[in-house]
Design an enzyme around this catalytic site. Structure first.
Site, mmCIF file in Angstrom:
data_model
loop_
_atom_site.group_PDB
_atom_site.id
_atom_site.type_symbol
_atom_site.label_atom_id
_atom_site.label_comp_id
_atom_site.label_asym_id
_atom_site.label_seq_id
_atom_site.Cartn_x
_atom_site.Cartn_y
_atom_site.Cartn_z
ATOM 1 C CE LYS A 1 1.215 4.746 8.514
ATOM 2 N NZ LYS A 1 1.251 4.142 7.159
ATOM 3 C CE1 TYR B 1 -3.564 2.462 0.599
ATOM 4 C CE2 TYR B 1 -2.337 3.357 2.481
ATOM 5 C CZ TYR B 1 -3.405 3.471 1.668
ATOM 6 O OH TYR B 1 -4.104 4.609 1.662
ATOM 7 C CG ASP C 1 5.427 3.610 0.568
ATOM 8 O OD1 ASP C 1 5.975 4.334 1.851
ATOM 9 O OD2 ASP C 1 4.791 3.429 0.290
HETATM 10 C C1 LIG Z 1 0.493 4.727 5.936
HETATM 11 C C2 LIG Z 1 1.203 4.352 4.533
HETATM 12 C C3 LIG Z 1 0.964 5.099 3.425
HETATM 13 C C4 LIG Z 1 -0.296 6.227 3.384
HETATM 14 O O1 LIG Z 1 0.369 7.437 4.416
HETATM 15 P P1 LIG Z 1 -0.805 8.307 4.656
HETATM 16 O O2 LIG Z 1 -0.213 9.290 5.629
HETATM 17 O O3 LIG Z 1 -1.856 7.631 5.711
HETATM 18 O O4 LIG Z 1 -1.250 8.923 3.492
HETATM 19 C C5 LIG Z 1 1.844 4.965 2.222
HETATM 20 N N1 LIG Z 1 2.763 4.017 2.317
HETATM 21 C C6 LIG Z 1 2.773 3.070 3.302
HETATM 22 C C7 LIG Z 1 3.942 2.119 3.206
HETATM 23 C C8 LIG Z 1 2.030 3.114 4.445
HETATM 24 O O5 LIG Z 1 2.101 2.442 5.353
#
Ligand SMILES: *Cc1c(COP(=O)(O)O)cnc(C)c1O
Length: 434
Positions: A272, A149, A244
């Protein structure tokens, strides 16, 4: 509990009220408890490893806002850092010294990041990194992996087409097929598939985006062979490798997954943990790529609240706290102790269950083996997970409300907290076996 079964719980009342003005009653779908069933808990306050819901019930929190709360909730140093800047103004729309400090800190901790730009969410980070990669390479096609994701930008809400290398299809209504067709979706940890893709259209690939440690299909670790192949093929074909690390960055090691694997990304997305619970995220990497961003270059990207002083204060202090000597050794050991304890508790009850961890992230699998790809996760016993989830919730342990999500431990989760969790799990597994 007995009192609440007669009267209606406040959580229930709030959920009913929320649904009148908020779609599904929540501002992010996983909070709605749809995959586990039941009523979402409305959280009133948190402290250290705990939070309390609207009925005053205390939970050991194993989501930590999905990763950010790595030093525990309301850490006194983070609170003080935020309080210091609060009275100086909430947002200026002009540069601040603190933005340089957090940029320097991020570039120091993640050496492949020579430059970094702050944004407000992980979605913005990945969306911007992709545009930058496309602008830099002058190519359109991107490659992603099933089960990873990367936020909810159009190009990323895409699933595999019918054939291995066919056009991607939207996974969400509202995503144009014309956009999804530029995204190729391959199997995670499958070296052959990525080699085949680069052989077929390597000179069209702008970027490969991957969670090097995947945390959005439960916890699935990238194999060193797989990540090594991505690095090698991107270099060979002039494609941008985007890690990511919004979730795994500062979670699995102080330098993120790239430190753990010894593989450098061209661009890295963070989120995060770097906001310490405030809305902050970032993307950055090679200077020659980052130089294509406006105002230096032709790739446009901007944000009214980017580098917000309060978010930066919380993030910077959190980044300083995780550099304490032994921080990751302790966090990793504590998380591994939880995973081992849960696995043993399951074994005592003959439950088909294993847990795994890396750094401060863990996965719970109602399966015989730790998964390596999305299709393994879908084969796990989802109903078994859901039962376990609710038993644990009743016992005051809040795991992610979905079998497709990872869990998170903070430095505030001490031995007593872990032991209490394992004891509750032993009872839950025993009840499940009956
Ligand atoms: C949480 C997450 C996102 C998206 O971040 P948001 O702050 O919710 O938009 C993108 N990539 C990864 C791997 C994530 O865990």
């Amino acid at each position: 509990m007995s009192l609440m079964s007669n009267t209606q719980s406040r959580n229930q009342l709030l959920f009913e009220r929320a649904q009148r003005t908020i779609p599904g009653g929540v501002n992010s779908p996983v909070r709605a408890f749809r995959s586990v069933g039941g009523t979402p808990r409305f959280i009133e306050r948190a402290q250290g490893p705990y939070f309390w819901d609207a009925d005053g019930k205390r939970y050991i929190d194993y989501i930590g806002s999905w990763g950010p709360m790595i030093v525990g909730h309301v850490h006194p140093d983070v609170l003080a850092a935020v309080e210091r800047v609060l009275s100086q103004g909430f947002s200026f729309g002009a540069p601040t010294e603190a933005e340089i400090e957090i940029a320097e800190e991020i570039c120091k901790l993640v050496p492949s990041m020579e430059q970094v730009r702050m944004v407000s969410s992980g979605t913005e980070a990945t969306m911007s990194a992709l545009r930058l990669a496309r602008g830099f390479t002058k190519r359109d096609r991107i490659v992603k992996f099933e089960g990873c994701y990367h936020g909810h930008a159009d190009s990323l809400l895409v699933k595999a087409g019918s054939g291995l290398l066919t056009f991607g299809n939207p996974t969400s209504a509202g995503v144009p097929v014309d956009i999804a067709k530029h995204t190729t979706v391959l199997e995670y940890n499958n070296v052959e598939a990525i080699e085949e893709a680069f052989n077929a259209f390597g000179d069209e690939i702008a970027a490969v985006i991957v969670e090097p440690v995947a945390g959005n299909m439960n916890l699935v670790k990238g194999s060193p062979d797989f990540l090594g192949a991505l690095r090698r093929l991107c270099t060979k074909h002039g494609s941008v490798l985007i890690f990511d690390e919004v979730m795994c960055g500062f979670r699995v090691a102080v330098g993120g997954a790239q430190q753990l694997y010894g593989i450098e990304a061209d661009l890295t997305c963070l989120g995060k943990v770097i906001g310490g619970g405030m809305p902050a995220a970032a993307f950055g990497g090679r200077r020659d790529i980052m130089d294509h961003l406006a105002p230096n270059g032709a790739v446009y990207q901007a944000g009214t609240l980017s580098g917000n002083p309060i978010a930066v204060a919380a993030g910077l202090k959190t980044l300083q706290l995780i550099q304490a000597p032994g921080f990751y050794e302790r966090l990793g050991a504590q998380t591994a102790r939880l995973a081992q304890g849960l696995t043993e508790a399951a074994r005592e009850a003959n439950a088909p269950f294993v847990a795994d961890s890396v750094g401060g992230m863990f996965g719970l699998y109602f399966a015989d083996n730790v998964p390596a790809r999305f299709s393994d996760v879908t084969k796990s016993d989802i109903a078994g997970f859901n039962q376990f989830f609710h038993r644990m919730l009743d016992a005051g342990v809040y795991f992610a409300p979905s079998a497709y999500e990872a869990g998170f431990v903070s430095s505030a989760h001490d031995d007593a907290v872990i032991d209490e969790t394992i004891a509750a799990a032993r009872r839950a597994f025993a009840a499940q076996a009956e």
